[in-house]
Write an enzyme that holds these catalytic residues in place. Structure first.
Site, PDB file in Angstrom:
ATOM      1  N   ARG A   1       3.087  17.684  32.093  1.00  0.00           N
ATOM      2  CA  ARG A   1       3.342  19.083  31.648  1.00  0.00           C
ATOM      3  C   ARG A   1       3.001  19.158  30.018  1.00  0.00           C
ATOM      4  O   ARG A   1       2.997  20.026  29.386  1.00  0.00           O
ATOM      5  CB  ARG A   1       4.751  19.189  31.829  1.00  0.00           C
ATOM      6  CG  ARG A   1       5.172  19.175  33.107  1.00  0.00           C
ATOM      7  CD  ARG A   1       6.718  19.617  33.274  1.00  0.00           C
ATOM      8  NE  ARG A   1       7.274  20.962  32.447  1.00  0.00           N
ATOM      9  CZ  ARG A   1       7.371  22.037  32.996  1.00  0.00           C
ATOM     10  NH1 ARG A   1       6.899  22.126  34.378  1.00  0.00           N
ATOM     11  NH2 ARG A   1       7.350  23.131  32.368  1.00  0.00           N
TER      12      ARG A   1
ATOM     13  N   ASN B   1      11.314  23.954  25.472  1.00  0.00           N
ATOM     14  CA  ASN B   1      10.181  24.132  25.877  1.00  0.00           C
ATOM     15  C   ASN B   1      10.032  25.947  25.816  1.00  0.00           C
ATOM     16  O   ASN B   1      10.725  26.508  26.707  1.00  0.00           O
ATOM     17  CB  ASN B   1       9.999  23.843  27.430  1.00  0.00           C
ATOM     18  CG  ASN B   1       8.830  24.168  28.182  1.00  0.00           C
ATOM     19  OD1 ASN B   1       7.539  24.676  27.361  1.00  0.00           O
ATOM     20  ND2 ASN B   1       8.920  24.342  29.623  1.00  0.00           N
ATOM     21  N   GLY B   2       8.980  26.387  25.397  1.00  0.00           N
ATOM     22  CA  GLY B   2       8.768  27.892  25.329  1.00  0.00           C
ATOM     23  C   GLY B   2       8.168  28.026  23.830  1.00  0.00           C
ATOM     24  O   GLY B   2       7.757  27.434  23.040  1.00  0.00           O
TER      25      GLY B   2
END
Ligand code: AGP
Length: 611
Positions: free
Chosen positions: A27, A99-100
């Site tokens: 990821r 995350n983002g």
């Protein structure tokens, strides 16, 4: 897109967190870090630029541990890859992973700086933890401070927070970025994706947007950020086992996943095909004859490889169902105010079910009243839960960043959908439907034969690995496969490659042709064969190097047999599956010979959950 893991339980958690990160490294892998509250109740943080192996080395020298903690592997959005920008980010007793993308981070940062806060990184994430500490000091109440902080954020986040002063609690929340909770008999886990927790539990709760979870050693509480309503989502049993997420003896996940494709195709159609009656049924799609007959236009929207699957589906749906189909890149579709209404079917395709642009396109369709369905590989993913109906590809976890088995199972799922539609609306005869089902049943065996005969592809890889440019040409349903083959080569070997409609070559790309330009042509028997032969002659007349995937048998006109790879015959709609296999393998072997990181190519991530 980043990988997040959290743990709270009776065991020391460092190895649990690090194993989880290792399963999420696909990821993002430009830096990593871990934070734990140790046995003395102190918050310890170790971070490292570069891949996870660097963090493992640092931990060998500084083996922090504890029974509660968080860990993170990063794909940089704000702030270049560095230890300073690596997560977890700390403020006071708090450490947070994210995350983002926080869209209003700059204005929040300005306010905090005016309050006297000094930032040490360029990330939006550090703003979150600083804001949380500021709220905690103002409210004096940790949980309320979390609620207040999240309400001030605009944008996407999956966050997990550990607090030195509350070592028996982990708090997590999500909005538009994936986050799941794992439950075992004695511990709780948080992760961006299922593989991270598979060795410890298969009991999973999928958190929804704007939900917060408060985790203690005894249990958990989930509430809505909007109004504090307590939530009680189902605990689901994940049917992937840890082995499926491992390499099973292959050198790379990508190679394993290439060879899993016949099985993945069988798993994808087995659940919807009645082998005895040669029929197809999608009851859970909520798209019966009455609805389908009112559909006047179909939009298929996706990104990358999934978009290429959509391009093939256009031929299937227009050919079998005689319905107009538009295929759009999600990033373009969402920004052109598309004309959607109740007579439109919007079909989004996404392996991860988390791609930000595709999610936004789906939301556009839902807001405008279109019938919205999704083809997804990850159960419970955001897109799967937003759509009004889902066709799941049963490819299993696809860890390699370059999509392979997800792509061919998307093609099969789209084919099945077209057959279902044609059967429901009577656009195809019973005989045609039965033949389509029979062609599909024969497909996995043909895939196996192709995958068992890869010597020539490996020879091509050795011969052409140092060329600087490749051109892929095809027509009809193989044209999207030319695009896909070029994408595979460029994304893992870093060689420039372009897919082109063969008929378009004389309108420009022919200027590129010379003895330094390998040209991969894809041809199958039928009305387009002669036109492809003409294109091959045009290339040869300019000293271009021809490589050919040819259906049925080699052709002298095409050139020397050593430059031709024979593809077993199939229908025009299923041939794309077969033609994809040698192109995946060519890209793989070229990349291995060039020494690139096949499973984690530079600058890429498995699912782009940021815009
Ligand atoms: C494919 O090899 C790439 N990894 C990429 O193009 C991918 O297909 C794209 O990002 C879409 O991802 P999704 O299917 O998970 O939405």
């Amino acid at each position: 897109m980043c990988g997040i893991v959290g743990y709270i339980g009776p065991e020391q958690g460092r190895e649990i967190l690090m194993n989880g990160l290792a399963r999420l490294e696909y990821r993002g892998y430009d830096s990593a870090g871990i934070a734990m509250v140790d046995g003395q109740g102190l918050l310890q943080i170790v971070r490292c630029e570069g891949k996870l192996s660097g963090l493992v080395s640092k931990l060998a020298a500084n083996p922090i541990d504890g029974t509660v903690g968080v860990a993170h592997t990063r794909w940089a959005t704000h702030g270049r890859p560095s230890e300073q920008n690596a997560h977890p980010h700390r403020c006071g007793p708090l450490a947070l992973v994210h995350n983002g993308i926080i869209e209003n981070y700059a204005s929040l940062k300005e306010v905090l700086q005016k309050e006297g806060h000094t930032f040490v990184s360029q990330t939006d994430t550090e703003v979150i933890v600083a804001l949380l500490e500021s709220e905690r000091r103002k409210t004096g109440e940790y949980k309320q401070a979390v609620r207040n902080t999240l309400k001030k954020l605009k944008g996407s986040y999956a966050v997990v927070i550990v607090n030195e002063e509350e070592p028996d609690m982990l708090i997590a929340a999500r909005n538009e970025s994936p986050l799941i909770m794992g439950i075992s008999e004695s511990a709780f886990f948080l992760a961006s994706d299922v593989p991270a927790i598979l060795p410890y539990t298969r009991q999973v709760v999928y958190l929804n947007d704007e939900e917060i979870v408060f985790l203690s050693r005894q249990g958990y509480c989930i509430e809505s950020l909007a109004d504090g309503e307590k939530k009680n989502p189902a605990v689901r049993q994940v049917n992937w086992n840890p082995i499926m997420a491992e390499k099973a003896g292959y050198k790379h996940f990508m190679l394993k996943e290439i060879y899993e494709q016949p099985r993945a195709v069988i798993d994808t159609f087995r659940s919807v095909v009645d082998l005895d009656r040669r029929s197809v049924a999608f009851p859970e799609l909520n798209l019966d004859k009455a609805v389908l007959e009112r559909i006047e236009r179909v939009f298929i929207v996706a990104c990358g490889t999934s978009y290429h699957a959509g391009l093939v589906a256009k031929y299937m749906l227009e050919g079998l169902c005689r319905v107009p189909v538009e295929v759009d890149l999600a990033s373009e579709f969402r920004s052109r105010d598309p004309i959607l209404n109740e007579r439109v079917l919007l079909l989004v395709i996404s392996q991860s079910g988390e791609t930000a642009d595709t999610r936004a396109a789906l939301k556009e369709g839902l807001d405008k009243g279109a019938h919205c369905r999704a083809i997804v590989n990850v159960v419970g993913s955001s897109i799967a839960r937003m759509a009004q109906g889902v066709i799941y590809t049963h490819a299993g976890p696809e860890i390699g960043v370059a999509s392979t088995k997800a792509f061919t199972t998307q093609l099969v799922a789209l084919y099945l959908f077209a057959v279902h539609w044609a059967a429901q609306t009577g656009k195809a005869s019973r005989e045609t439907i039965e033949r389509c089902v029979q062609d599909l049943i024969e497909l996995p065996g043909k895939m196996e034969k192709i995958l068992a005969n890869t010597g020539k592809i490996e020879a091509w890889a050795r011969k052409f690995k140092d060329f600087k440019d490749f051109l892929y040409l095809a027509r009809g349903t193989l044209y999207p496969i030319a695009l896909e083959g070029a994408l595979k080569l460029k994304e893992i070997s870093y060689i420039h490659a372009e897919g082109y409609a063969a008929g378009e070559m004389k309108h420009g790309p022919i200027a590129l042709i010379d003895a330094e330009m390998p040209v991969m042509v894809l041809l199958r028997q039928g009305p387009l064969f002669e036109k492809m032969i003409s294109n091959i002659q045009e290339v040869r007349a300019r000293d271009g190097l021809i490589l050919a995937l040819i259906e049925g048998e080699p052709s002298q006109i095409v050139g020397e047999e050593q430059n031709q790879f024979v593809i077993l015959p199939s229908s025009e709609w299923l041939s794309p599956v077969l033609f994809s296999l040698p192109l995946q393998l060519l890209a793989y072997h070229v990349a291995v010979l060039r020494g690139t990181d096949v499973d984690q190519p530079r600058n890429l991530a498995k699912s782009v959950t940021v815009e």
